[in-house]
Design an enzyme around this catalytic site. Structure first.
Site, mmCIF file in Angstrom:
data_model
loop_
_atom_site.group_PDB
_atom_site.id
_atom_site.type_symbol
_atom_site.label_atom_id
_atom_site.label_comp_id
_atom_site.label_asym_id
_atom_site.label_seq_id
_atom_site.Cartn_x
_atom_site.Cartn_y
_atom_site.Cartn_z
ATOM 1 N N GLY A 7 0.818 -1.213 0.000
ATOM 2 C CA GLY A 7 0.000 0.000 0.000
ATOM 3 C C GLY A 7 0.853 1.265 0.000
ATOM 4 N N GLN A 8 0.160 2.402 -0.090
ATOM 5 C CA GLN A 8 0.853 3.701 -0.085
ATOM 6 C C GLN A 8 1.726 3.859 1.160
ATOM 7 N N THR A 35 -8.244 5.577 12.017
ATOM 8 C CA THR A 35 -8.620 6.551 10.986
ATOM 9 C C THR A 35 -9.604 7.617 11.452
ATOM 10 N N ALA A 39 -2.265 -3.105 7.002
ATOM 11 C CA ALA A 39 -3.112 -3.860 6.073
ATOM 12 C C ALA A 39 -4.579 -3.578 6.360
ATOM 13 N N TYR A 86 -16.548 0.167 6.972
ATOM 14 C CA TYR A 86 -15.096 0.347 7.126
ATOM 15 C C TYR A 86 -14.774 0.984 8.485
ATOM 16 N N HIS A 119 -4.341 11.112 4.071
ATOM 17 C CA HIS A 119 -3.012 11.528 3.611
ATOM 18 C C HIS A 119 -2.750 10.939 2.235
ATOM 19 N N GLN A 177 -8.761 -3.515 4.124
ATOM 20 C CA GLN A 177 -9.618 -3.175 2.994
ATOM 21 C C GLN A 177 -9.898 -1.703 3.275
ATOM 22 N N SER A 178 -9.210 -0.809 2.565
ATOM 23 C CA SER A 178 -9.161 0.588 3.013
ATOM 24 C C SER A 178 -10.067 1.531 2.234
ATOM 25 N N GLU A 187 -12.003 8.505 9.827
ATOM 26 C CA GLU A 187 -13.348 8.059 9.435
ATOM 27 C C GLU A 187 -14.168 7.646 10.660
ATOM 28 N N LYS A 238 -12.871 -0.438 11.794
ATOM 29 C CA LYS A 238 -11.667 0.236 12.293
ATOM 30 C C LYS A 238 -11.819 0.650 13.763
HETATM 31 P P1 NAP Z 1 -3.745 0.902 0.915
HETATM 32 O O1 NAP Z 1 -2.870 1.582 -0.084
HETATM 33 O O2 NAP Z 1 -5.108 0.492 0.506
HETATM 34 O O3 NAP Z 1 -2.955 -0.408 1.449
HETATM 35 C C1 NAP Z 1 -3.562 -1.383 2.236
HETATM 36 C C2 NAP Z 1 -2.854 -2.701 2.027
HETATM 37 O O4 NAP Z 1 -3.495 -3.714 2.837
HETATM 38 C C3 NAP Z 1 -2.884 -3.210 0.583
HETATM 39 O O5 NAP Z 1 -1.570 -3.388 0.125
HETATM 40 C C4 NAP Z 1 -3.621 -4.543 0.674
HETATM 41 O O6 NAP Z 1 -3.070 -5.563 -0.129
HETATM 42 C C5 NAP Z 1 -3.421 -4.935 2.136
HETATM 43 N N1 NAP Z 1 -4.443 -5.923 2.546
HETATM 44 C C6 NAP Z 1 -5.763 -5.888 2.301
HETATM 45 N N2 NAP Z 1 -6.361 -7.002 2.801
HETATM 46 C C7 NAP Z 1 -5.395 -7.756 3.357
HETATM 47 C C8 NAP Z 1 -5.370 -9.008 4.013
HETATM 48 N N3 NAP Z 1 -6.465 -9.738 4.185
HETATM 49 N N4 NAP Z 1 -4.188 -9.483 4.486
HETATM 50 C C9 NAP Z 1 -3.047 -8.785 4.292
HETATM 51 N N5 NAP Z 1 -2.995 -7.587 3.657
HETATM 52 C C10 NAP Z 1 -4.165 -7.085 3.203
HETATM 53 O O7 NAP Z 1 -3.871 1.785 2.224
HETATM 54 P P2 NAP Z 1 -2.964 3.029 2.727
HETATM 55 O O8 NAP Z 1 -3.534 4.271 2.174
HETATM 56 O O9 NAP Z 1 -1.547 2.694 2.559
HETATM 57 O O10 NAP Z 1 -3.353 3.025 4.276
HETATM 58 C C11 NAP Z 1 -2.659 2.212 5.210
HETATM 59 C C12 NAP Z 1 -3.541 1.924 6.395
HETATM 60 O O11 NAP Z 1 -3.918 3.135 7.036
HETATM 61 C C13 NAP Z 1 -4.856 1.214 6.076
HETATM 62 O O12 NAP Z 1 -5.140 0.356 7.154
HETATM 63 C C14 NAP Z 1 -5.879 2.329 6.028
HETATM 64 O O13 NAP Z 1 -7.153 1.842 6.338
HETATM 65 C C15 NAP Z 1 -5.334 3.258 7.094
HETATM 66 N N6 NAP Z 1 -5.585 4.692 6.911
HETATM 67 C C16 NAP Z 1 -5.284 5.288 5.742
HETATM 68 C C17 NAP Z 1 -5.465 6.658 5.611
HETATM 69 C C18 NAP Z 1 -5.123 7.373 4.331
HETATM 70 O O14 NAP Z 1 -5.585 8.492 4.153
HETATM 71 N N7 NAP Z 1 -4.289 6.802 3.474
HETATM 72 C C19 NAP Z 1 -5.962 7.403 6.697
HETATM 73 C C20 NAP Z 1 -6.249 6.744 7.892
HETATM 74 C C21 NAP Z 1 -6.043 5.383 8.002
HETATM 75 P P3 NAP Z 1 -3.247 -5.648 -1.729
HETATM 76 O O15 NAP Z 1 -2.228 -4.686 -2.278
HETATM 77 O O16 NAP Z 1 -2.926 -7.058 -2.010
HETATM 78 O O17 NAP Z 1 -4.640 -5.223 -2.022
HETATM 79 N N1 GDD Z 2 -13.179 7.891 -4.045
HETATM 80 C C1 GDD Z 2 -13.959 8.871 -4.490
HETATM 81 N N2 GDD Z 2 -14.245 8.944 -5.825
HETATM 82 N N3 GDD Z 2 -14.436 9.766 -3.600
HETATM 83 C C2 GDD Z 2 -15.190 10.783 -4.089
HETATM 84 C C3 GDD Z 2 -15.496 10.925 -5.439
HETATM 85 C C4 GDD Z 2 -15.007 9.951 -6.354
HETATM 86 O O1 GDD Z 2 -15.236 10.005 -7.543
HETATM 87 N N4 GDD Z 2 -16.229 12.052 -5.596
HETATM 88 C C5 GDD Z 2 -16.393 12.588 -4.396
HETATM 89 N N5 GDD Z 2 -15.779 11.829 -3.465
HETATM 90 C C6 GDD Z 2 -15.755 12.086 -2.019
HETATM 91 C C7 GDD Z 2 -16.187 10.897 -1.176
HETATM 92 O O2 GDD Z 2 -17.608 10.790 -1.152
HETATM 93 C C8 GDD Z 2 -15.562 11.288 0.159
HETATM 94 O O3 GDD Z 2 -16.432 12.164 0.853
HETATM 95 C C9 GDD Z 2 -14.307 12.071 -0.221
HETATM 96 O O4 GDD Z 2 -14.430 12.352 -1.619
HETATM 97 C C10 GDD Z 2 -12.999 11.335 0.023
HETATM 98 O O5 GDD Z 2 -13.107 10.040 -0.540
HETATM 99 P P1 GDD Z 2 -11.843 9.041 -0.640
HETATM 100 O O6 GDD Z 2 -10.716 9.715 -1.314
HETATM 101 O O7 GDD Z 2 -12.335 7.770 -1.214
HETATM 102 O O8 GDD Z 2 -11.367 8.885 0.876
HETATM 103 P P2 GDD Z 2 -12.184 8.647 2.247
HETATM 104 O O9 GDD Z 2 -12.132 9.922 3.010
HETATM 105 O O10 GDD Z 2 -13.476 8.017 2.010
HETATM 106 O O11 GDD Z 2 -11.254 7.545 2.952
HETATM 107 C C11 GDD Z 2 -9.831 7.700 2.966
HETATM 108 O O12 GDD Z 2 -9.443 8.407 4.123
HETATM 109 C C12 GDD Z 2 -9.735 7.754 5.366
HETATM 110 C C13 GDD Z 2 -9.261 8.684 6.484
HETATM 111 O O13 GDD Z 2 -10.260 9.618 6.788
HETATM 112 C C14 GDD Z 2 -9.221 6.283 2.939
HETATM 113 O O14 GDD Z 2 -7.825 6.389 2.776
HETATM 114 C C15 GDD Z 2 -9.495 5.535 4.221
HETATM 115 O O15 GDD Z 2 -8.783 4.293 4.214
HETATM 116 C C16 GDD Z 2 -9.026 6.405 5.397
HETATM 117 O O16 GDD Z 2 -9.271 5.761 6.617
#
Ligand code: NAP
Ligand code: GDD
Length: 339
Positions: A12-13, A126, A82, A150, A180, A84-85, A128, A154
């Site tokens: 993941g990222q 998160t 890890a 989700y 982020h 389903q994010s 969320e 979490k």
């Molecule tokens: P991401 O890019 O979606 O990466 C998540 C990784 O988890 C993916 O590589 C995925 O594998 C793996 N995974 C999914 N199901 C799994 C399973 N059953 N067993 C092992 N690995 C599994 O997410 P990210 O943006 O890097 O975020 C990292 C973490 O922070 C996540 O837990 C997310 O929910 C949390 N988070 C993210 C944000 C954000 O804004 N980025 C904010 C708050 C919290 P595959 O590549 O094989 O699909």
């Molecule tokens: N994905 C997506 N696609 N979102 C859209 C779109 C679109 O075309 N148009 C509008 N949105 C709005 C969504 O409805 C949501 O309100 C906002 O954009 C952000 O959507 P996402 O980028 O999908 O992120 P998220 O805020 O739902 O979730 C992300 O941030 C969380 C932290 O607050 C993910 O990274 C989560 O894993 C993480 O926990």
């Protein structure tokens, strides 16, 4: 002695940026992968880390697999990234999401409790979880009101992490990270969808960008700074929970406008809700449309975090602000899509 870190969600990222940080700090880095296709390692490849991270197979759905890896690796630090994010998918696959994002955390904690209690554990919680926000801005004291399968899963992960700290004295931290982003962000998330599409439009490869709710607001920060906060949490003398955020909030509409600006295209908006359109001010061409296909059954309208505790206790600080973040993502995508 070299510290040994285990990162789940290595593809993941955050997995990629965290691996980079820990390798720079001299860690022996194990990346846990659930084993799908080779193509999935594009992020580690992009950072030139593919050969430096030791990839091991571990699926959070498989209890014995998790136990086995913890027993074998005996990590000093475990970062559970890890999940389903993708929030939208969690409405379509709520049970799978709960299995991975809630029970998956418990599987790791149980394995650690039995086989490596002294390891330090980071849980990727998160913003969320704040969902239908109860106060503004949100901090560690704000009540939760999750709005998706989700964030409900979490929330379980968050509380079970705290519970293992309180029950067994384990060094468990939960980072409540706000959104982020980066050039390594998944293409399904709104920021990357926008910057990639803007780059496509700029190069004449795409016609238009179709989005969902333009009025949702998020506190968007820069991913490499956020993984640094994860590391800081595990280096502190006491385990605790921290909000990591910029303190600013912006709408999807603003993000879109700024992204087109960064590509030299000025957008003019018209209409409301699903009737909204964004036109190129110069040519009048429609470049942005809305489709209810991208709406969610329950939306998180606004998020804005207060990172004061992390600033005071960890010495962490958000550096990259909204405009710079949008700019760097658009520039990256324009470069990478260049014919
Ligand atoms: P991401 O890019 O979606 O990466 C998540 C990784 O988890 C993916 O590589 C995925 O594998 C793996 N995974 C999914 N199901 C799994 C399973 N059953 N067993 C092992 N690995 C599994 O997410 P990210 O943006 O890097 O975020 C990292 C973490 O922070 C996540 O837990 C997310 O929910 C949390 N988070 C993210 C944000 C954000 O804004 N980025 C904010 C708050 C919290 P595959 O590549 O094989 O699909
Ligand atoms: N994905 C997506 N696609 N979102 C859209 C779109 C679109 O075309 N148009 C509008 N949105 C709005 C969504 O409805 C949501 O309100 C906002 O954009 C952000 O959507 P996402 O980028 O999908 O992120 P998220 O805020 O739902 O979730 C992300 O941030 C969380 C932290 O607050 C993910 O990274 C989560 O894993 C993480 O926990």
């Amino acid at each position: 002695m070299m510290k040994r870190a285990l990162i789940t969600g290595i593809r993941g990222q955050d997995g990629a940026y965290l691996a980079q940080l820990l390798l720079e700090k001299g860690y022996d880095v194990y990346g846990a992968d659930r084993r799908s296709s080779e193509a999935g390692f594009w992020r580690l490849r992009e950072l030139g880390l593919e050969k430096q991270v030791k990839i091991i197979y571990m699926d959070l759905l498989e209890h014995t697999n998790v136990v086995d890896i913890i027993k074998k690796i005996q990590p000093d630090e475990v970062y559970n990234l890890a999940a389903q994010s993708f929030v939208k998918t969690s409405f379509e696959q709520p049970i799978f999401t709960a299995e991975v994002d809630a029970i998956g955390v418990l599987r790791i904690l149980e394995a650690l409790r039995y086989y490596r209690q002294e390891a330090r554990f980071y849980q990727a919680s998160t913003s969320e979880m704040f969902g239908k926000v109860q106060s503004m801005p949100q901090d560690e004291q704000t009540n939760f009101h999750p709005r998706s399968p989700y964030s409900i899963a979490k929330l379980f992960g968050h509380w079970v992490t705290i519970n293992y700290r309180e029950s067994y004295g384990m060094f468990c931290c939960s980072g409540i990270l706000f959104n982020h982003e980066s050039p390594l962000r998944g293409f399904e998330f709104v920021t990357r969808k926008i910057t990639r599409s803007v780059a496509g439009i700029r190069h004449g490869r795409e016609d238009r960008l179709v989005l969902g709710n333009l009025d949702a607001k998020r506190d968007w920060g820069y991913a490499p700074e956020y993984v640094y906060a994860m590391w800081l949490m595990l280096q502190h003398e006491r385990p605790d929970d921290y909000v990591i955020a910029t303190g600013e909030t912006h709408s999807v509409r603003e993000f879109t406008e700024r992204a087109f600006d960064a590509a030299g295209i000025r957008i003019q908006w018209e209409g409301e809700g699903p009737e909204s359109k964004g036109r190129d001010r110069k040519t009048g061409r429609v470049l942005v449309e809305v489709s209810p296909d991208f709406y969610r059954p329950a939306e998180v309208d606004i998020l804005r975090g207060n990172p004061e505790k992390a600033i005071k206790v960890l010495g962490w600080e958000p550096k990259t602000r909204f405009d710079t973040l949008v700019q760097l993502m658009v520039e990256h995508d324009i470069r990478s899509l260049k014919p």
